[in-house]
Scaffold this motif. Sequence first.
Motif, short mmCIF file in Angstrom:
data_model
loop_
_atom_site.label_atom_id
_atom_site.label_comp_id
_atom_site.label_asym_id
_atom_site.label_seq_id
_atom_site.Cartn_x
_atom_site.Cartn_y
_atom_site.Cartn_z
N GLU A 174 -42.09 7.85 -63.75
CA GLU A 174 -40.91 8.58 -63.49
C GLU A 174 -40.71 9.12 -61.93
OE1 GLU A 174 -40.42 11.97 -66.14
OE2 GLU A 174 -41.88 13.09 -64.74
N VAL A 175 -41.96 9.72 -61.57
CA VAL A 175 -42.03 9.94 -60.10
C VAL A 175 -41.88 8.49 -58.92
CG1 VAL A 175 -43.26 10.92 -58.30
CG2 VAL A 175 -43.57 11.74 -60.59
N HIS A 176 -42.65 7.53 -59.58
CA HIS A 176 -42.36 6.26 -58.86
C HIS A 176 -40.90 5.95 -58.64
CE1 HIS A 176 -42.92 2.07 -57.75
NE2 HIS A 176 -43.91 2.39 -57.16
N GLN A 177 -40.46 5.95 -59.69
CA GLN A 177 -39.01 5.57 -59.94
C GLN A 177 -38.02 6.41 -59.04
OE1 GLN A 177 -37.69 4.50 -63.81
NE2 GLN A 177 -38.43 2.39 -63.30
N ALA A 178 -38.15 7.66 -59.38
CA ALA A 178 -37.47 8.63 -58.67
C ALA A 178 -37.40 8.33 -57.10
CB ALA A 178 -37.89 10.18 -58.95
N VAL A 179 -38.87 8.34 -56.53
CA VAL A 179 -38.95 8.36 -54.95
C VAL A 179 -38.49 7.01 -54.65
CG1 VAL A 179 -40.68 8.07 -53.15
CG2 VAL A 179 -41.05 9.73 -55.18
N LYS A 180 -38.71 5.85 -55.18
CA LYS A 180 -37.97 4.51 -54.91
C LYS A 180 -36.40 4.51 -54.72
CE LYS A 180 -38.76 -0.38 -56.19
NZ LYS A 180 -37.62 -0.75 -57.03
N HIS A 181 -35.89 4.89 -55.97
CA HIS A 181 -34.49 4.98 -55.94
C HIS A 181 -33.94 5.94 -55.09
CE1 HIS A 181 -34.78 3.32 -60.33
NE2 HIS A 181 -34.59 2.41 -59.49
N ALA A 182 -34.57 6.90 -54.82
CA ALA A 182 -34.15 8.05 -53.83
C ALA A 182 -33.92 7.30 -52.45
CB ALA A 182 -34.70 9.42 -53.75
N ILE A 183 -35.24 6.78 -52.31
CA ILE A 183 -35.29 6.03 -50.78
C ILE A 183 -34.22 4.94 -50.73
CG2 ILE A 183 -36.61 5.14 -48.81
CD1 ILE A 183 -38.75 6.48 -49.99
N GLU A 184 -34.28 3.92 -51.66
CA GLU A 184 -33.19 2.80 -51.70
C GLU A 184 -31.95 3.28 -51.50
OE1 GLU A 184 -35.84 -0.48 -54.43
OE2 GLU A 184 -34.31 0.53 -55.28
N ASP A 185 -31.50 4.11 -52.35
CA ASP A 185 -30.15 4.64 -52.22
C ASP A 185 -29.74 5.01 -50.74
OD1 ASP A 185 -29.95 3.99 -54.80
OD2 ASP A 185 -29.80 6.25 -55.55
N THR A 186 -30.68 5.71 -50.20
CA THR A 186 -30.19 6.16 -48.47
C THR A 186 -30.21 4.92 -47.74
OG1 THR A 186 -31.67 8.06 -49.26
CG2 THR A 186 -31.28 7.55 -46.95
N LEU A 187 -31.24 3.86 -47.89
CA LEU A 187 -31.11 2.68 -47.06
C LEU A 187 -30.33 1.62 -47.42
CD1 LEU A 187 -35.07 2.10 -46.91
CD2 LEU A 187 -33.87 3.52 -45.27
N ALA A 188 -29.59 1.93 -48.64
CA ALA A 188 -28.63 0.76 -48.84
C ALA A 188 -27.29 0.55 -48.17
CB ALA A 188 -28.44 0.74 -50.35
N VAL A 189 -26.94 1.93 -47.71
CA VAL A 189 -25.75 2.26 -47.35
C VAL A 189 -25.77 1.58 -45.99
CG1 VAL A 189 -23.74 4.07 -46.88
CG2 VAL A 189 -25.34 4.34 -48.57
N PRO A 190 -24.78 0.75 -45.75
CA PRO A 190 -24.44 0.40 -44.44
C PRO A 190 -24.31 1.49 -43.40
CG PRO A 190 -23.28 -0.96 -45.90
CD PRO A 190 -23.80 0.05 -46.52
N ARG A 191 -24.93 1.37 -42.29
CA ARG A 191 -24.90 2.25 -41.44
C ARG A 191 -23.48 2.48 -40.72
NH1 ARG A 191 -28.40 2.39 -36.75
NH2 ARG A 191 -29.11 0.55 -37.65
N ALA A 192 -22.86 1.31 -40.88
CA ALA A 192 -21.37 1.29 -40.48
C ALA A 192 -20.51 2.09 -40.99
CB ALA A 192 -20.78 -0.18 -40.50
N GLN A 193 -20.96 2.38 -42.48
CA GLN A 193 -19.86 3.28 -43.30
C GLN A 193 -20.12 4.37 -42.92
OE1 GLN A 193 -20.35 2.39 -47.38
NE2 GLN A 193 -19.70 0.15 -47.36
N LEU A 194 -21.50 4.84 -42.44
CA LEU A 194 -21.77 6.34 -42.08
C LEU A 194 -20.83 6.51 -40.71
CD1 LEU A 194 -25.63 6.34 -42.77
CD2 LEU A 194 -23.67 7.07 -44.08
N LEU A 195 -20.88 5.62 -40.01
CA LEU A 195 -20.36 5.74 -38.69
C LEU A 195 -18.90 6.04 -38.98
CD1 LEU A 195 -20.85 2.53 -36.11
CD2 LEU A 195 -21.20 5.17 -35.72
N ALA A 196 -18.33 5.43 -39.90
CA ALA A 196 -16.86 5.40 -40.02
C ALA A 196 -16.46 6.71 -40.49
CB ALA A 196 -16.28 4.36 -41.18
N ALA A 197 -17.62 7.35 -41.64
CA ALA A 197 -17.42 8.79 -42.05
C ALA A 197 -17.42 9.54 -40.85
CB ALA A 197 -18.36 8.90 -43.06
N GLN A 198 -18.41 9.53 -40.04
CA GLN A 198 -18.62 10.52 -39.08
C GLN A 198 -17.20 10.33 -38.04
OE1 GLN A 198 -21.94 9.08 -36.79
NE2 GLN A 198 -23.39 9.59 -38.51
N ALA A 199 -16.86 9.37 -37.62
CA ALA A 199 -15.54 9.13 -36.97
C ALA A 199 -14.47 9.88 -37.60
CB ALA A 199 -15.39 7.76 -36.53
#
Length: 671
Positions: free
Chosen positions: A347-372
């Motif tokens: 459960e810890v393995h999955q939690a850590v993996k998913h937490a990071i994967e979710d963070t990395l999956a978002v294209p940064r372009a979308q973050l840029l757009a949100a910031q702008a």
Amino acid sequence: MRLWPGGAAQVHKIAAMTSTPALPASPSRRPIQDLPDELISQIAAGEVVERPASVVRELVDNALDAGARQITVRLLAGGVRLISVEDDGCGIPPEELPVALRRHATSKVRDLQELESVTTMGFRGEALAAVASVSQTSILSRTTATDSAWLLDARSGELRRAARAQGTTLEVKELFFSTPARRKFLKTDATELAHCIESVRRHALARPDVGFAIWHEGKLVEQWRALPPDTERSQALARRLADVLGQEFVDQSLPVQRVFHNGAITVYGRAGLPDAARSRADQQYSYVNGRFVRDKVISHAAKAAYEDVLHGHKQPIYALYVEIDPLRVDVNVHPTKIEVRFRDSREVHQAVKHAIEDTLAVPRAQLLAAQADMPPAVADAPGGASGNAPAQAAPQQQLAMPLPAALPPSFAPSATPSATAPLTPTQMQALWAPLREAAPPPAWQVQESGPASSTAAVPATEAAPAEATTPPVAAQSWPLGRAVAQIHGVYVLAENAQGMVIVDMHAAHERIVYERLKAQLGNDQPIASQPLLIPATFAATPQEVAAAEAHSASLHTLGLEIAPFSPKTLAVRAVPAVLAQGDAVELARSVLAELQQHEASTLIARARHEILATMACHGAVRANRRLSLEEMNALLRQMEQTERSDQCNHGRPTWRQLTMPELDALFLRGR
Ligand SMILES: Nc1ncnc2c1ncn2[C@@H]1O[C@H](COP(=O)(O)OP(=O)(O)O)[C@@H](O)[C@H]1O
Ligand SMILES: [Mg+2]
């Protein structure tokens, strides 16, 4: 409110749990008592004092457990001559000072139940005894209950009044003075100092609410100021990480924050961008309930999470904090408490993996757009639509659209390319068809009868001047902007709200193809396959022939059909539709090579992904292909929607932003 694990709040919690009435003046601490024998036998035995840094670790642990807000470490000769740790915690009453030095005497744990749900850094009651046995140790301490401080000299046992404000100073002099053999194992002062600093750094990264200072030979070498305890957690952490590891660490990482199992496990912290990965694993910090740990479950989960965006032996940077119900983790595994054991490591393995994967999956372009923080795109751009209207007409929802789960069965049934001839515009069109699929439906596609039309393949250089007159409205609402040109057949240039975007078109397309292939395989559906009109045959090695036969089912899942044609020849009869325009033989060879390398019996997801990555690389548009502006824009729109599109499958970046301030700086504008 409990902001930080292991904090003073927990000491209070323990005080509240105990049936013994707490000391009136210092409600947060319990008396130090000898551990019962049956508990001693339960505690992981072993040596905790190896070098000055281990002493520093134990003493800072103690200061944190005492609820300190400011901890000052002073060292002489790398800690060998002196380690002094000063805190403003709850202090120790004089009558308990001798008890503190006894082996297996602790104020933190009383019984097995408490040992099984430790919330403090310490619980073994051994550190001070161990330290005192190999050095000249003294404790100077004052609680709020006494009118003066008391100093205990561990060697002589002498206890006398002294001056000090509330808190404790532990002084450890001449480490290993009586055991020259162990002293010989110490490295240079500089090395020992570096280890001591690293030890404090690990604590500091867990507790932004506590101030730390390190002095060496009378000089201040590090200082990290306490952040107000009410600072929002991720902000406090970012500030502390910047102070301790450098602003670069924060700039090159994304915040992680995920809660699992109704709060039983929380994973937070920061995960480095794939770009920031290093050759050494020297910026990987993992914590469990505020304790720095080296844990295989966490590090493996992190590695797995990066697998898809980092290739080779690059080491990601991260600072990860796992908060877990203390009952679900055993900290009593290793004497130095650097290892833990999870009751359910999966459960810890999955939690850590998913937490990071979710963070990395978002294209940064979308973050840029949100910031702008831009207003939604205007469908009808003021200033009149030109013939290039499609560039303006991408409604915002389009960008947030989920990826299509699967590709249409076939994109380009018409063309059968020869492997050697250069691609015709029609063939190139077909290769780019997948890109157009999820791109905003541009006008030119409506006008065309089908993908075989060659009007979209006009070289970019010719189309550019007309496009340049497009009002910049769309460019501003698209995170990656509006394509303006192609450079040397390798890079796409675009203009967005922040400035200029440069895209490595092969790298970007490779990721897009890869993610599409994965999306298909995710449903356990075989990849849409396309038979070749004329099978492509090639002279194969015996290993290749064997692999083709052994893995025909796997190959089928991958959309490939490779069958023996003669004992020394293989024939490729079908290829994935998405790669229909590529070199079938080259594709077959590389996939067979991958299949031979990976354990034949279990074609696990990872191997599949790697094979898909190989296929994607193979299928992605190569350099030196002229793209039309429409194709470039289609690529940009796809990147905005595709997970992990900031890196190609080999972990290289797919795009870079040059902001207006950065461009201005290049030209010394505004100075
Ligand atoms: N800096 C400190 N401030 C207050 N109490 C301390 C401090 N250092 C040690 N103590 C007390 O001394 C006890 C023994 O410390 P130690 O040998 O490190 O064992 P442990 O931390 O496992 O309890 C602790 O339980 C604590 O009550
Ligand atoms: Mg301790």
